[in-house]
Enzyme design. Structure first.
Site, PDB file in Angstrom:
ATOM      1  CE  LYS A  39      85.535  79.930 -16.101  1.00  0.00           C
ATOM      2  NZ  LYS A  39      84.403  80.142 -15.453  1.00  0.00           N
ATOM      3  CD  GLU A  64      81.381  73.720  -9.497  1.00  0.00           C
ATOM      4  OE1 GLU A  64      80.359  73.870 -10.045  1.00  0.00           O
ATOM      5  OE2 GLU A  64      82.624  74.628  -9.845  1.00  0.00           O
TER       6      GLU A  64
HETATM    7  O1  PAF Z   1      85.991  78.978 -10.482  1.00  0.00           O
HETATM    8  C1  PAF Z   1      86.485  80.224 -10.518  1.00  0.00           C
HETATM    9  O2  PAF Z   1      86.609  80.608  -9.411  1.00  0.00           O
HETATM   10  C2  PAF Z   1      86.375  80.902 -11.738  1.00  0.00           C
HETATM   11  O3  PAF Z   1      86.148  80.201 -12.922  1.00  0.00           O
HETATM   12  C3  PAF Z   1      87.928  81.486 -12.034  1.00  0.00           C
HETATM   13  C4  PAF Z   1      87.973  82.022 -13.373  1.00  0.00           C
HETATM   14  C5  PAF Z   1      88.777  80.335 -11.876  1.00  0.00           C
HETATM   15  C6  PAF Z   1      88.400  82.708 -11.248  1.00  0.00           C
HETATM   16  O4  PAF Z   1      88.372  82.530 -10.215  1.00  0.00           O
END
Ligand code: PAF
Length: 309
Positions: free
Chosen positions: A186, A269
């Site tokens: 992720k 972040e």
């Molecule tokens: O941070 C985000 O917005 C989400 O993790 C993602 C998957 C990039 C979708 O906008």
């Protein structure tokens, strides 16, 4: 099940809303009083791909002590405030409370365990997209899979219970036996998408339509993949660049969380995403110049909110 959601931003509100809709007792915890008051007075409005409706059987609070202990605490605060938010949420954490983090970035499990103790935390990832429009109002902009697991990789009864509960709420979820792999997989999606959207102001789908942003996405992702491999992390997908581009397509209409932060002049972040790749790269002796540039640019954007028109 009694569920407290720590951090009622776009994603926290989405998960809380869907879980309330499927019959759970849900409390959203947030410091934004206007949002909390609106939800308590008028309900939570969810628009977008799952329809337009107002969820009334959901409660919100700024005061953690108000709600008592929860069976499940889902942590959705920004990874910049994980330690402080979980410390403040101690009144909600009873001896049997399971804590689930679905936050972006590296280091959240460790920070939560420091406050709540080892063996309490499930961790996972989600690729849903959600945008906070205003107090009590979100748009569900993209639907994707959610995976959650125990920190030691075991498949436990409590893990299966939370997986079933999420599936019953329409949040497609599967148990996983390697959360480091999930979190890095992720992370790499966020590495490719978030900073680029925050810098350009483009939505997720748009960054792959232009050669300039598409090239930078590929370079940033490739650096992060080298760092992950050096750390012995096996990613969840064979072709990371293709996967990140697929996520862009699946969440094309979404403003990534980092773009939403910049638009709302909030701290991003970046240090836990591209910045984390730079730090981990240094430890492994792997250069990460593209991630360094992205980190530097977003850092300057967030440091200068007050000096720009
Ligand atoms: O941070 C985000 O917005 C989400 O993790 C993602 C998957 C990039 C979708 O906008």
């Amino acid at each position: 099940m009694k569920i407290a959601v720590l951090g009622a931003g776009a994603m926290g509100s989405l998960y809380g809303g869907l879980l309330a809709e499927s019959g759970n007792e849900v409390w959203l915890l947030d410091i934004w009083k206007e949002h909390v008051d609106r939800i308590n007075e008028k309900g939570l409005r969810i628009e977008g791909i799952t329809g337009d409706r107002i969820i009334k059987n959901i409660k919100a609070a700024t005061d953690h002590a108000q709600i008592g202990t929860a069976d499940l605490l889902i942590v959705f605060v920004k990874s910049t405030v994980t330690d402080m938010a979980v410390k403040n949420a101690r009144p909600v954490i009873g001896s049997n409370t399971v804590i689930l983090t679905l936050q972006n970035g590296l280091g959240n499990v460790e920070k939560i365990e420091k406050v709540a103790g080892k063996g309490r935390v499930l961790a996972g990832v989600t690729s849903h997209g959600s945008t906070l429009i205003g107090p009590g109002h979100i748009i569900h902009a993209g639907q994707g899979d959610t995976y959650i697991g125990e920190t030691d990789g075991s498949i436990t009864g409590r893990l299966e219970k939370v997986v079933d509960m999420l599936n019953s709420a329409g949040i497609k979820c599967s148990p996983a036996d390697n959360i480091s792999s999930l979190i890095w997989s992720k992370l790499i999606v966020n590495v490719g998408i978030n900073a680029l959207t925050a810098i350009t102001g483009l939505k997720n789908g748009q960054i792959i339509e232009y050669e300039g942003t598409s090239d930078i996405l590929e370079l940033a992702v490739s650096e992060a993949v080298k760092v992950a491999r050096a750390r012995g992390i096996k990613l969840q997908y064979e072709d990371p660049v293709a996967h990140v581009k697929d996520v862009c397509r699946l969440t094309a209409q979404n403003k990534a969380s980092m773009l939403q932060d910049v638009l709302n002049k909030r701290r991003t972040e970046i240090d836990m995403i591209n910045g984390a790749v730079v730090r981990e790269g240094e430890k492994e002796g792997i250069p990460t110049p593209v991630n360094r540039v992205l980190t530097g640019l977003v850092s300057v954007i967030q440091e200068t909110y007050d000096v720009r028109d």
